[in-house]
Design a protein around this motif. Structure first.
Motif, mmCIF file in Angstrom:
data_model
loop_
_atom_site.group_PDB
_atom_site.id
_atom_site.type_symbol
_atom_site.label_atom_id
_atom_site.label_comp_id
_atom_site.label_asym_id
_atom_site.label_seq_id
_atom_site.Cartn_x
_atom_site.Cartn_y
_atom_site.Cartn_z
ATOM 1 N N TRP A 199 0.863 -1.172 0.000
ATOM 2 C CA TRP A 199 0.000 0.000 0.000
ATOM 3 C C TRP A 199 0.901 1.224 0.000
ATOM 4 C CZ3 TRP A 199 -5.350 -0.221 -0.150
ATOM 5 C CH2 TRP A 199 -5.900 -1.505 0.017
ATOM 6 N N PHE A 200 0.425 2.303 -0.629
ATOM 7 C CA PHE A 200 1.202 3.525 -0.756
ATOM 8 C C PHE A 200 0.388 4.722 -0.271
ATOM 9 C CE2 PHE A 200 2.605 0.680 -4.170
ATOM 10 C CZ PHE A 200 3.982 0.684 -4.001
ATOM 11 N N SER A 201 1.064 5.668 0.369
ATOM 12 C CA SER A 201 0.454 6.939 0.777
ATOM 13 C C SER A 201 1.400 8.075 0.408
ATOM 14 C CB SER A 201 0.193 6.973 2.282
ATOM 15 O OG SER A 201 -0.798 6.048 2.652
ATOM 16 N N ALA A 202 0.852 9.275 0.295
ATOM 17 C CA ALA A 202 1.678 10.451 0.000
ATOM 18 C C ALA A 202 2.705 10.652 1.104
ATOM 19 C CB ALA A 202 0.798 11.689 -0.133
ATOM 20 N N GLY A 203 3.913 11.060 0.696
ATOM 21 C CA GLY A 203 4.985 11.324 1.649
ATOM 22 C C GLY A 203 5.869 10.135 1.944
ATOM 23 N N GLU A 204 5.562 8.980 1.356
ATOM 24 C CA GLU A 204 6.356 7.774 1.645
ATOM 25 C C GLU A 204 7.504 7.609 0.649
ATOM 26 O OE1 GLU A 204 4.131 4.464 3.887
ATOM 27 O OE2 GLU A 204 3.067 4.735 1.995
ATOM 28 N N PRO A 205 8.607 6.995 1.108
ATOM 29 C CA PRO A 205 9.736 6.732 0.211
ATOM 30 C C PRO A 205 9.464 5.509 -0.657
ATOM 31 C CG PRO A 205 10.213 5.875 2.398
ATOM 32 C CD PRO A 205 8.877 6.560 2.485
ATOM 33 N N VAL A 206 9.946 5.563 -1.901
ATOM 34 C CA VAL A 206 9.828 4.425 -2.814
ATOM 35 C C VAL A 206 11.172 4.200 -3.498
ATOM 36 C CG1 VAL A 206 7.348 4.554 -3.291
ATOM 37 C CG2 VAL A 206 8.929 5.934 -4.638
ATOM 38 N N VAL A 207 11.348 2.983 -4.004
ATOM 39 C CA VAL A 207 12.562 2.646 -4.743
ATOM 40 C C VAL A 207 12.172 1.937 -6.031
ATOM 41 C CG1 VAL A 207 12.912 0.431 -3.533
ATOM 42 C CG2 VAL A 207 14.864 1.586 -4.598
ATOM 43 N N CYS A 208 12.897 2.239 -7.085
ATOM 44 C CA CYS A 208 12.703 1.607 -8.387
ATOM 45 C C CYS A 208 13.402 0.243 -8.379
ATOM 46 C CB CYS A 208 13.279 2.515 -9.469
ATOM 47 S SG CYS A 208 12.994 1.946 -11.142
ATOM 48 N N LEU A 209 12.726 -0.783 -8.905
ATOM 49 C CA LEU A 209 13.257 -2.139 -8.856
ATOM 50 C C LEU A 209 13.906 -2.606 -10.154
ATOM 51 C CD1 LEU A 209 10.351 -3.913 -6.932
ATOM 52 C CD2 LEU A 209 12.389 -2.813 -5.999
ATOM 53 N N ALA B 220 12.753 0.525 4.161
ATOM 54 C CA ALA B 220 13.853 -0.449 4.255
ATOM 55 C C ALA B 220 14.146 -0.974 2.855
ATOM 56 C CB ALA B 220 13.459 -1.605 5.171
ATOM 57 N N ILE B 221 15.428 -1.103 2.551
ATOM 58 C CA ILE B 221 15.849 -1.687 1.280
ATOM 59 C C ILE B 221 16.958 -2.690 1.550
ATOM 60 C CG2 ILE B 221 15.207 0.346 -0.092
ATOM 61 C CD1 ILE B 221 18.156 1.121 -0.213
ATOM 62 N N SER B 222 17.153 -3.586 0.601
ATOM 63 C CA SER B 222 18.277 -4.516 0.740
ATOM 64 C C SER B 222 19.563 -3.773 0.403
ATOM 65 C CB SER B 222 18.095 -5.718 -0.200
ATOM 66 O OG SER B 222 18.216 -5.296 -1.547
ATOM 67 N N CYS B 223 20.646 -4.281 0.912
ATOM 68 C CA CYS B 223 21.949 -3.673 0.636
ATOM 69 C C CYS B 223 22.242 -3.716 -0.860
ATOM 70 C CB CYS B 223 23.025 -4.413 1.419
ATOM 71 S SG CYS B 223 24.607 -3.591 1.452
ATOM 72 N N HIS B 224 21.885 -4.797 -1.505
ATOM 73 C CA HIS B 224 22.096 -4.925 -2.944
ATOM 74 C C HIS B 224 21.346 -3.824 -3.691
ATOM 75 C CE1 HIS B 224 22.636 -6.761 -6.876
ATOM 76 N NE2 HIS B 224 21.336 -6.657 -7.066
ATOM 77 N N ARG B 225 20.091 -3.596 -3.307
ATOM 78 C CA ARG B 225 19.260 -2.586 -3.965
ATOM 79 C C ARG B 225 19.806 -1.183 -3.742
ATOM 80 N NH1 ARG B 225 16.099 -4.171 -7.444
ATOM 81 N NH2 ARG B 225 15.007 -5.611 -6.073
ATOM 82 N N GLY B 226 20.420 -0.961 -2.595
ATOM 83 C CA GLY B 226 20.852 0.385 -2.237
ATOM 84 C C GLY B 226 22.293 0.715 -2.576
ATOM 85 N N GLN B 227 22.940 -0.078 -3.412
ATOM 86 C CA GLN B 227 24.364 0.134 -3.673
ATOM 87 C C GLN B 227 24.686 1.503 -4.244
ATOM 88 O OE1 GLN B 227 26.856 -3.122 -5.237
ATOM 89 N NE2 GLN B 227 25.091 -4.441 -4.925
ATOM 90 N N GLY B 228 23.754 2.094 -4.998
ATOM 91 C CA GLY B 228 24.019 3.418 -5.559
ATOM 92 C C GLY B 228 23.351 4.543 -4.804
ATOM 93 N N SER B 229 22.740 4.236 -3.655
ATOM 94 C CA SER B 229 21.955 5.222 -2.915
ATOM 95 C C SER B 229 22.670 5.690 -1.660
ATOM 96 C CB SER B 229 20.605 4.617 -2.512
ATOM 97 O OG SER B 229 19.918 4.135 -3.641
ATOM 98 N N GLN B 230 22.251 6.866 -1.187
ATOM 99 C CA GLN B 230 22.745 7.375 0.089
ATOM 100 C C GLN B 230 21.615 8.059 0.833
ATOM 101 O OE1 GLN B 230 26.492 9.606 -0.938
ATOM 102 N NE2 GLN B 230 27.294 8.177 0.563
ATOM 103 N N GLN C 86 8.677 -0.383 -4.983
ATOM 104 C CA GLN C 86 8.246 -0.791 -3.648
ATOM 105 C C GLN C 86 8.573 0.321 -2.671
ATOM 106 O OE1 GLN C 86 10.458 -4.409 -2.790
ATOM 107 N NE2 GLN C 86 12.027 -3.287 -1.694
ATOM 108 N N LEU C 87 7.930 0.237 -1.505
ATOM 109 C CA LEU C 87 8.250 1.187 -0.445
ATOM 110 C C LEU C 87 9.724 1.070 -0.101
ATOM 111 C CD1 LEU C 87 5.146 0.767 1.891
ATOM 112 C CD2 LEU C 87 5.671 2.717 0.411
ATOM 113 N N ALA C 88 10.290 2.166 0.394
ATOM 114 C CA ALA C 88 11.741 2.172 0.656
ATOM 115 C C ALA C 88 12.073 2.719 2.038
ATOM 116 C CB ALA C 88 12.463 2.967 -0.425
ATOM 117 N N PHE D 72 15.888 4.122 -12.860
ATOM 118 C CA PHE D 72 16.838 3.019 -12.835
ATOM 119 C C PHE D 72 16.793 2.269 -11.510
ATOM 120 C CE2 PHE D 72 18.268 6.304 -15.713
ATOM 121 C CZ PHE D 72 18.384 5.578 -16.888
ATOM 122 N N ASN D 73 17.162 1.009 -11.575
ATOM 123 C CA ASN D 73 17.173 0.123 -10.410
ATOM 124 C C ASN D 73 17.919 0.773 -9.244
ATOM 125 O OD1 ASN D 73 17.061 -2.107 -8.750
ATOM 126 N ND2 ASN D 73 18.563 -3.277 -9.905
#
Length: 199
Positions: free
Chosen positions: A68-78, A130-140, A126-128, A87-88
């Motif tokens: 489920w999604f609501s305004a103001g929530e973090p998301v990540v591209c898969l 929490a993300i997996s370490c693999h998914r977040g390799q390019g994120s900060q 998906q909501l973000a 991009f992923n």
């Protein structure tokens, strides 16, 4: 490092997340080793969505796979979507949901305008919280929470990648024994079997 015995780790992560969020109104990013389980991506995202949705009395929109999604929530591209320029691993925030149209608007890092995502697009987001370490390799993120729980993923390389997602602060929550065992593991690169040699 916050010592934790492993029982109800999810509740402890939630408390720390809320405390950090309350200090400077910046939501910490949780980087975890698994998708499933008590301290996994799916469980933590569902928990923190519930807190956000109910705490702010926001409308929500159903996505896929029980999300489920609501305004103001973090998301990540898969996955990579070259047509949209997304991009992923790219992080964003939901600006507005439009349940009647089955769409939402999300603002992604590096873009001036939000992207409109329809029902089919949401298969790849998906909501973000929490993300997996693999998914977040390019994120900060300014603040990162890293659950330290038993997982075959935990080794020095994984820990280095998870910790370096933080720009300012890292909070590790879990067992010092599990952390010590993870740090004693050989690095992933050293365990890799390849048929290529370099002299």
């Amino acid at each position: 490092f916050l010592e934790h015995d492993g029982s109800d780790l999810k509740s402890s992560i939630q408390k720390v997340w809320k405390q950090i969020r309350g200090v400077d109104n910046v939501a910490p990013l949780i980087v975890t080793a698994t998708n499933k389980g008590d301290a996994g991506v799916n469980s933590l995202n569902a928990l923190l969505h519930g807190i956000w949705h109910h705490g702010n009395s926001l409308e929500e929109m159903k996505g896929h796979f029980g999300q489920w999604f609501s305004a103001g929530e973090p998301v990540v591209c898969l996955k990579n979507d070259y047509a949209k320029g997304l991009f992923n691993g790219l992080l964003g925030e939901i600006v507005r949901i439009e349940p009647d149209e089955g769409t939402l608007l999300a603002q992604f890092e590096g873009y001036d305008e939000p992207h409109r995502l329809d029902d089919m697009d949401l298969l790849d987001f998906q909501l973000a919280y929490a993300i997996s370490c693999h998914r977040g390799q390019g994120s900060q993120a300014p603040v990162v929470i890293v659950p330290i729980h038993q997982s075959r993923m935990l080794d020095p390389s994984w820990l280095y990648t998870a910790i370096t997602r933080a720009e300012r602060q890292v909070v590790l929550i879990g067992s010092r024994e599990v952390l010590a065992n993870a740090l004693a593991q050989p690095k992933a690169a050293d365990r890799r079997m390849v048929g290529f040699t370099w002299k």
